[in-house]
Scaffold this motif. Structure first.
Motif, PDB file in Angstrom:
ATOM      1  N   THR A  81       0.812  -1.222   0.000  1.00  0.00           N
ATOM      2  CA  THR A  81       0.000   0.000   0.000  1.00  0.00           C
ATOM      3  C   THR A  81       0.844   1.271   0.000  1.00  0.00           C
ATOM      4  OG1 THR A  81      -0.168   0.051   2.419  1.00  0.00           O
ATOM      5  CG2 THR A  81      -1.862  -1.176   1.220  1.00  0.00           C
ATOM      6  N   ALA A  82       2.174   1.123   0.032  1.00  0.00           N
ATOM      7  CA  ALA A  82       3.036   2.308   0.113  1.00  0.00           C
ATOM      8  C   ALA A  82       2.888   3.209  -1.105  1.00  0.00           C
ATOM      9  CB  ALA A  82       4.495   1.886   0.284  1.00  0.00           C
ATOM     10  N   ALA A  83       2.477   2.641  -2.236  1.00  0.00           N
ATOM     11  CA  ALA A  83       2.323   3.420  -3.462  1.00  0.00           C
ATOM     12  C   ALA A  83       1.069   4.281  -3.454  1.00  0.00           C
ATOM     13  CB  ALA A  83       2.296   2.484  -4.669  1.00  0.00           C
ATOM     14  N   VAL A  84       0.225   4.126  -2.432  1.00  0.00           N
ATOM     15  CA  VAL A  84      -1.030   4.883  -2.374  1.00  0.00           C
ATOM     16  C   VAL A  84      -0.835   6.068  -1.437  1.00  0.00           C
ATOM     17  CG1 VAL A  84      -3.507   4.771  -1.969  1.00  0.00           C
ATOM     18  CG2 VAL A  84      -2.257   2.710  -2.664  1.00  0.00           C
ATOM     19  N   THR A  85      -0.692   7.245  -2.007  1.00  0.00           N
ATOM     20  CA  THR A  85      -0.461   8.445  -1.210  1.00  0.00           C
ATOM     21  C   THR A  85      -1.192   9.633  -1.820  1.00  0.00           C
ATOM     22  OG1 THR A  85       1.744   7.691  -0.529  1.00  0.00           O
ATOM     23  CG2 THR A  85       1.274  10.032  -0.280  1.00  0.00           C
ATOM     24  N   VAL A  86      -1.914  10.342  -0.977  1.00  0.00           N
ATOM     25  CA  VAL A  86      -2.449  11.655  -1.323  1.00  0.00           C
ATOM     26  C   VAL A  86      -1.807  12.613  -0.334  1.00  0.00           C
ATOM     27  CG1 VAL A  86      -4.470  13.133  -1.538  1.00  0.00           C
ATOM     28  CG2 VAL A  86      -4.630  10.710  -2.180  1.00  0.00           C
ATOM     29  N   GLU A  87      -0.990  13.529  -0.828  1.00  0.00           N
ATOM     30  CA  GLU A  87      -0.147  14.347   0.036  1.00  0.00           C
ATOM     31  C   GLU A  87      -0.955  15.224   0.987  1.00  0.00           C
ATOM     32  OE1 GLU A  87       2.991  14.000   0.267  1.00  0.00           O
ATOM     33  OE2 GLU A  87       3.326  12.721  -1.494  1.00  0.00           O
ATOM     34  N   GLY A  88      -0.379  15.411   2.173  1.00  0.00           N
ATOM     35  CA  GLY A  88      -0.979  16.317   3.143  1.00  0.00           C
ATOM     36  C   GLY A  88      -0.861  15.797   4.560  1.00  0.00           C
ATOM     37  N   THR A  89      -1.387  16.564   5.484  1.00  0.00           N
ATOM     38  CA  THR A  89      -1.478  16.160   6.881  1.00  0.00           C
ATOM     39  C   THR A  89      -2.934  16.242   7.318  1.00  0.00           C
ATOM     40  OG1 THR A  89      -1.132  18.397   7.732  1.00  0.00           O
ATOM     41  CG2 THR A  89       0.836  17.029   7.388  1.00  0.00           C
ATOM     42  N   ALA A  90      -3.289  15.426   8.290  1.00  0.00           N
ATOM     43  CA  ALA A  90      -4.650  15.438   8.814  1.00  0.00           C
ATOM     44  C   ALA A  90      -4.630  14.939  10.245  1.00  0.00           C
ATOM     45  CB  ALA A  90      -5.570  14.567   7.966  1.00  0.00           C
ATOM     46  N   THR A  91      -5.529  15.494  11.056  1.00  0.00           N
ATOM     47  CA  THR A  91      -5.641  15.107  12.468  1.00  0.00           C
ATOM     48  C   THR A  91      -7.087  14.818  12.799  1.00  0.00           C
ATOM     49  OG1 THR A  91      -3.713  16.417  13.123  1.00  0.00           O
ATOM     50  CG2 THR A  91      -5.286  15.858  14.847  1.00  0.00           C
ATOM     51  N   GLY A  92      -7.305  13.766  13.547  1.00  0.00           N
ATOM     52  CA  GLY A  92      -8.636  13.394  13.997  1.00  0.00           C
ATOM     53  C   GLY A  92      -8.539  12.169  14.875  1.00  0.00           C
ATOM     54  N   VAL A  93      -9.666  11.701  15.372  1.00  0.00           N
ATOM     55  CA  VAL A  93      -9.691  10.480  16.171  1.00  0.00           C
ATOM     56  C   VAL A  93      -9.476   9.286  15.237  1.00  0.00           C
ATOM     57  CG1 VAL A  93     -11.133   8.996  17.612  1.00  0.00           C
ATOM     58  CG2 VAL A  93     -11.195  11.469  17.924  1.00  0.00           C
ATOM     59  N   LEU A  94      -8.574   8.390  15.617  1.00  0.00           N
ATOM     60  CA  LEU A  94      -8.295   7.227  14.787  1.00  0.00           C
ATOM     61  C   LEU A  94      -9.331   6.137  15.050  1.00  0.00           C
ATOM     62  CD1 LEU A  94      -6.150   6.166  12.732  1.00  0.00           C
ATOM     63  CD2 LEU A  94      -5.164   4.900  14.658  1.00  0.00           C
ATOM     64  N   LEU A  95      -9.993   5.700  13.980  1.00  0.00           N
ATOM     65  CA  LEU A  95     -10.996   4.640  14.053  1.00  0.00           C
ATOM     66  C   LEU A  95     -10.761   3.666  12.909  1.00  0.00           C
ATOM     67  CD1 LEU A  95     -14.223   6.760  14.718  1.00  0.00           C
ATOM     68  CD2 LEU A  95     -12.839   5.538  16.410  1.00  0.00           C
ATOM     69  N   GLY A  96     -11.299   2.464  13.051  1.00  0.00           N
ATOM     70  CA  GLY A  96     -11.214   1.502  11.957  1.00  0.00           C
ATOM     71  C   GLY A  96     -10.553   0.213  12.383  1.00  0.00           C
ATOM     72  N   GLY A  97      -9.829  -0.390  11.431  1.00  0.00           N
ATOM     73  CA  GLY A  97      -9.209  -1.687  11.651  1.00  0.00           C
ATOM     74  C   GLY A  97      -9.371  -2.543  10.414  1.00  0.00           C
ATOM     75  N   ASN A  98      -9.839  -3.747  10.593  1.00  0.00           N
ATOM     76  CA  ASN A  98      -9.989  -4.679   9.484  1.00  0.00           C
ATOM     77  C   ASN A  98     -11.102  -4.239   8.538  1.00  0.00           C
ATOM     78  OD1 ASN A  98     -11.557  -7.469   8.610  1.00  0.00           O
ATOM     79  ND2 ASN A  98      -9.338  -7.536   8.350  1.00  0.00           N
ATOM     80  N   LEU A  99     -10.788  -4.163   7.246  1.00  0.00           N
ATOM     81  CA  LEU A  99     -11.744  -3.652   6.263  1.00  0.00           C
ATOM     82  C   LEU A  99     -13.018  -4.492   6.213  1.00  0.00           C
ATOM     83  CD1 LEU A  99     -12.593  -1.813   3.925  1.00  0.00           C
ATOM     84  CD2 LEU A  99     -11.229  -3.258   2.392  1.00  0.00           C
TER      85      LEU A  99
END
Length: 318
Positions: free
Chosen positions: A175-193
């Motif tokens: 997945t390293a090839a998947v990048t949209v440049e920038g920074t973002a901050t928020g609560v981290l949620l998620g896990g297994n798709l």
């Protein structure tokens, strides 16, 4: 509910030597040797591990009947002496019991739940219903040869210290090839798709204002990832997401260059589905079903920085 708002998350006190912790099996039954090594590891940290009553039960492919698995969870949630809950493994079946969790007990007495894969169902339900900060991490089994000791130490640090967790991009990840440049901050949620997708329309919390973390292990192929991300998009579940952090997508290496797939690989599917969100996307995080998985707090503030290639997450404990 906007996860970037002022309502606090519930974070448990960090673990200290002498604390009791409980091992449960919300999904599939673990092996006895696997649990024994985990008990030995937790004991070496100065903790007092206990094994839930039904951990070694089996009912079909699950660790006992639904009512017994959730009983082990709720017993741990309600016991004031238990200071953390470890899922012995993932697999299948956690989604069957999330509606019967005693989240009132966790509001009164927060304690982190540690696990990943199918345990994502627990993490999502606990955030949606009581905003509990948890830990996306493995069961602390270093293995007979000690190869899992790096991951076990990461679990220890995430539970027994209050240091932020920093995960760095690995250029070798698919997945390293998947990048949209920038920074973002928020609560981290998620896990297994797969778990995130399954909770759509049922127990998936609002992702507005959140950083969405995703990892996956191959089942039927690229189409399953395409279907999952398309379903989330069509359901409006990704509206308001501030950024996406991509972990490991294991088992898709064989797809790259396959003529029957039009030359597409996992990076192409992820890029096609996620770049249209118009938010920063950081791929290549070595977190998921691969070897030596890190432990990542969920339900706390996180920042992705694509220039630095980092995901920085505040601790799940205080």
């Amino acid at each position: 509910m906007d996860t970037s708002g002022n309502l606090p998350s519930y974070r448990a006190p960090r673990l200290r030597p002498g604390d009791r912790v409980r091992i449960v099996a919300p999904a599939c039954p673990p092996g006895r040797e696997h649990v024994a090594r985990g008990v030995e590891e937790l004991t070496s940290w100065g903790l007092r591990p206990e094994v839930g009553e039904h951990v070694f039960d089996q009912w079909g492919y699950m660790a006992g009947r639904d009512e017994d698995r959730v009983s082990d969870l709720n017993s741990a949630f309600r016991d004031p002496g238990v200071r953390a809950v470890f899922a012995a493994m993932g697999g299948k079946g956690t989604y069957r019991i999330v509606d019967d969790l005693d989240t009132d007990a966790l509001r009164r007495d927060p304690k982190p739940v540690v696990g990943f894969s199918d345990i994502t169902h627990l993490h999502l339900a606990l955030w949606a219903r009581c905003r509990l900060a948890c830990l996306h991490g493995p069961f602390p089994d270093p293995g007979d040869d000690g190869r899992g000791s790096v991951s076990a130490d990461a679990v220890r640090r995430a539970l027994m210290t209050t240091e932020p967790v920093v995960i760095r991009r690995d250029a070798g990840e698919a997945t390293a090839a998947v990048t949209v440049e920038g920074t973002a901050t928020g609560v981290l949620l998620g896990g297994n798709l797969s778990a995130v997708r399954t909770e759509t329309g049922a127990g998936l919390p609002s992702l507005e204002g959140a950083i969405l973390f995703l990892e996956h292990q191959r089942g039927t192929g690229l189409g399953e990832v395409d279907r999952a991300l398309t379903q989330l998009t069509r359901a409006g579940a990704l509206e308001g997401v501030r950024g996406v952090a991509l972990g490991q997508f294991i088992g898709f290496e064989q797809d790259a260059g396959d003529a029957t797939l039009g030359g597409w690989g996992i990076a192409d599917i992820l890029r096609d589905r996620l770049t249209r969100l118009g938010v920063p996307v950081l791929g290549g995080l070595p977190a998921g079903h691969g070897p030596h998985p890190p432990s990542i707090p969920l339900g706390t503030r996180a920042t992705i920085d694509t220039a630095e290639g980092t995901l920085t997450v505040q601790p799940a404990v205080v």
